[in-house]
Design a protein around this motif. Sequence first.
Motif, short mmCIF file in Angstrom:
data_model
loop_
_atom_site.label_atom_id
_atom_site.label_comp_id
_atom_site.label_asym_id
_atom_site.label_seq_id
_atom_site.Cartn_x
_atom_site.Cartn_y
_atom_site.Cartn_z
N PHE A 242 16.03 -7.57 -23.93
CA PHE A 242 14.83 -8.04 -23.68
C PHE A 242 14.01 -8.83 -24.73
CE2 PHE A 242 16.12 -5.02 -20.28
CZ PHE A 242 15.66 -5.59 -19.16
N VAL A 243 13.18 -9.80 -24.49
CA VAL A 243 12.44 -10.55 -25.57
C VAL A 243 11.35 -9.48 -26.01
CG1 VAL A 243 13.17 -12.77 -25.22
CG2 VAL A 243 11.12 -11.94 -24.02
N GLU A 244 10.96 -8.72 -25.19
CA GLU A 244 9.72 -7.70 -25.56
C GLU A 244 9.88 -6.55 -24.80
OE1 GLU A 244 6.01 -8.60 -23.60
OE2 GLU A 244 7.13 -10.22 -22.53
N ASP A 245 9.24 -5.40 -25.51
CA ASP A 245 9.39 -4.19 -25.09
C ASP A 245 8.45 -3.82 -23.87
OD1 ASP A 245 10.23 -1.44 -24.70
OD2 ASP A 245 9.07 -0.76 -26.30
N ALA A 246 8.72 -4.37 -22.77
CA ALA A 246 7.59 -4.27 -21.60
C ALA A 246 8.29 -3.80 -20.32
CB ALA A 246 7.11 -5.54 -21.32
N PRO A 247 7.79 -3.26 -19.40
CA PRO A 247 8.31 -2.62 -18.11
C PRO A 247 9.22 -3.79 -17.52
CG PRO A 247 6.52 -2.14 -18.13
CD PRO A 247 6.38 -3.12 -19.30
N ALA A 248 10.73 -3.26 -17.25
CA ALA A 248 11.46 -4.29 -16.39
C ALA A 248 12.41 -3.54 -15.27
CB ALA A 248 12.86 -4.36 -17.34
N ARG A 249 12.46 -4.22 -14.47
CA ARG A 249 13.20 -3.56 -13.28
C ARG A 249 14.18 -4.48 -12.55
NH1 ARG A 249 11.57 -5.07 -7.76
NH2 ARG A 249 9.83 -5.67 -7.57
N ARG A 250 15.02 -3.90 -11.75
CA ARG A 250 16.07 -4.69 -10.82
C ARG A 250 15.12 -5.06 -9.60
NH1 ARG A 250 18.58 -0.25 -13.27
NH2 ARG A 250 20.63 -0.62 -14.01
N LEU A 251 15.77 -6.00 -8.81
CA LEU A 251 15.30 -6.22 -7.45
C LEU A 251 15.42 -5.17 -6.70
CD1 LEU A 251 17.24 -9.82 -7.35
CD2 LEU A 251 14.81 -9.45 -7.23
N SER A 252 14.40 -5.12 -5.85
CA SER A 252 14.75 -3.89 -4.81
C SER A 252 15.48 -4.34 -3.78
CB SER A 252 13.10 -3.59 -4.30
OG SER A 252 12.84 -4.72 -3.35
N TYR A 253 16.21 -3.21 -3.01
CA TYR A 253 16.98 -3.38 -1.83
C TYR A 253 16.34 -4.24 -0.85
CZ TYR A 253 14.69 0.49 0.30
OH TYR A 253 13.91 1.41 0.80
N ARG A 254 14.99 -4.14 -0.58
CA ARG A 254 14.34 -4.92 0.44
C ARG A 254 14.00 -6.57 -0.17
NH1 ARG A 254 11.98 -2.53 4.23
NH2 ARG A 254 11.67 -0.51 3.65
N GLU A 255 14.07 -6.76 -1.46
CA GLU A 255 14.05 -8.06 -2.22
C GLU A 255 15.43 -8.74 -2.25
OE1 GLU A 255 10.44 -6.86 -5.03
OE2 GLU A 255 12.41 -6.65 -5.83
N ALA A 256 16.27 -7.76 -2.29
CA ALA A 256 17.85 -8.32 -1.98
C ALA A 256 17.97 -8.89 -0.69
CB ALA A 256 18.67 -6.99 -2.20
N ALA A 257 17.61 -8.17 0.23
CA ALA A 257 17.74 -8.47 1.74
C ALA A 257 16.97 -9.85 1.94
CB ALA A 257 17.26 -7.39 2.61
N ARG A 258 15.95 -10.01 1.42
CA ARG A 258 15.18 -11.46 1.63
C ARG A 258 15.68 -12.28 1.10
NH1 ARG A 258 9.06 -11.64 1.71
NH2 ARG A 258 8.50 -10.13 3.29
N LEU A 259 16.38 -12.04 -0.38
CA LEU A 259 17.01 -13.08 -0.99
C LEU A 259 18.48 -13.53 -0.52
CD1 LEU A 259 15.88 -12.01 -4.65
CD2 LEU A 259 15.44 -14.25 -3.58
N GLN A 260 19.27 -12.76 0.37
CA GLN A 260 20.30 -12.86 0.88
C GLN A 260 19.92 -13.75 2.26
OE1 GLN A 260 23.51 -12.62 0.39
NE2 GLN A 260 24.14 -10.75 0.58
#
Length: 315
Positions: A257-275
């Motif tokens: 990561f380029v900086e020490d800031a909060p990071a997260r994976r896509l949620s399952y709900r976002e994954a469904a939208r992106l599918q």
Amino acid sequence: MPKAVSLFTGCGGSDRGLIDAGFDVVMANDTMGYARDVYLANLPETDYVLGNVADVRSFPEVDLLAGCYPCQGFSVGGVREAGRKINYLYREFDRALRQIKPKAFIVENVSGMRNANNQHLAVNQLTRFRMAGYKVDWSILDARAYGVAQERTRMFFVGIRSDLGVRYEFPQPTHSLPGEDVHGLPSCPTIRDRIEDLPLWPEGEYDNQPFHWYYLSRDRWRDWGQVSRTIVANSRHTPLHPVSPRLKRIGTDEWRFVEDAPARRLSYREAARLQGFGDMTFPETGGTRLRYRVIGNAVPPPLFKAVASAIPDIW
Ligand SMILES: C[S@@+](CC[C@H](N)C(=O)[O-])C[C@H]1O[C@@H](n2cnc3c(N)ncnc32)[C@H](O)[C@@H]1O
């Protein structure tokens, strides 16, 4: 309305596409209980038979048979064992095809099937389906070209019963790929188009396990204005949400990561939208990992819709 049977149905990405293309899916089948639960919470009209396809002895008479065998057989791992598995499963599809004799069928699988190691399996399937009495065509399709905001290529076989005297042609792209404007088509949608309205930190809806070395062995980050990396079935390997800091390459197969800031994976709900699903209902019978799994296994509904809609009017 033409009727369809769906095998290896999962939570119904393929079936959502079929329904949107004007089909009535009368029967579905899968071994996975949670996939069935999600399916019926969203598409309650279908008779969903839970269990091994090998135990399904009869199928309703329909116009179309659709099936997406699992893809483990074409990824890394013991080729011989994988080979046995996949042989078994496409034989089951072939059995259903010969029993139902639908006017047409659609098979979807990972594009790795055309790789040298697996080519004999693809050829074997083509031969079987042709011997069952179908004119069969195949193609590798890029989901982005059909309006899906995600890097995902898949292999399709489409067969039309030979006595109908019609040949299938794969659909023309409906969207231009990022950076291209050759077709004069609208650009494919971006992550922003699909998930910008959702909460930035949806607690409990994303996998928050640590980012281990394997996760950081490649670039998992995409910006809002880009399409998503492939949505996978394993929640740990789900791409990053753009709210996360970007990753930079620091060595062979090593990203930070380029900086020490909060990071997260896509949620399952976002994954469904992106599918390419709409907003889905996820029953309480399964937790976060299962939700990711059924979504990551799915065929993007707009892609399946495009393939099904391109079948000429033989109904
Ligand atoms: C690639 S996924 C299918 C995705 C689905 N078509 C969709 O669009 O959501 C493959 C599915 O095959 C199912 N499966 C694996 N072995 C099976 C078997 N022997 N009988 C029935 N289903 C099986 C898996 O549980 C998995 O849901």
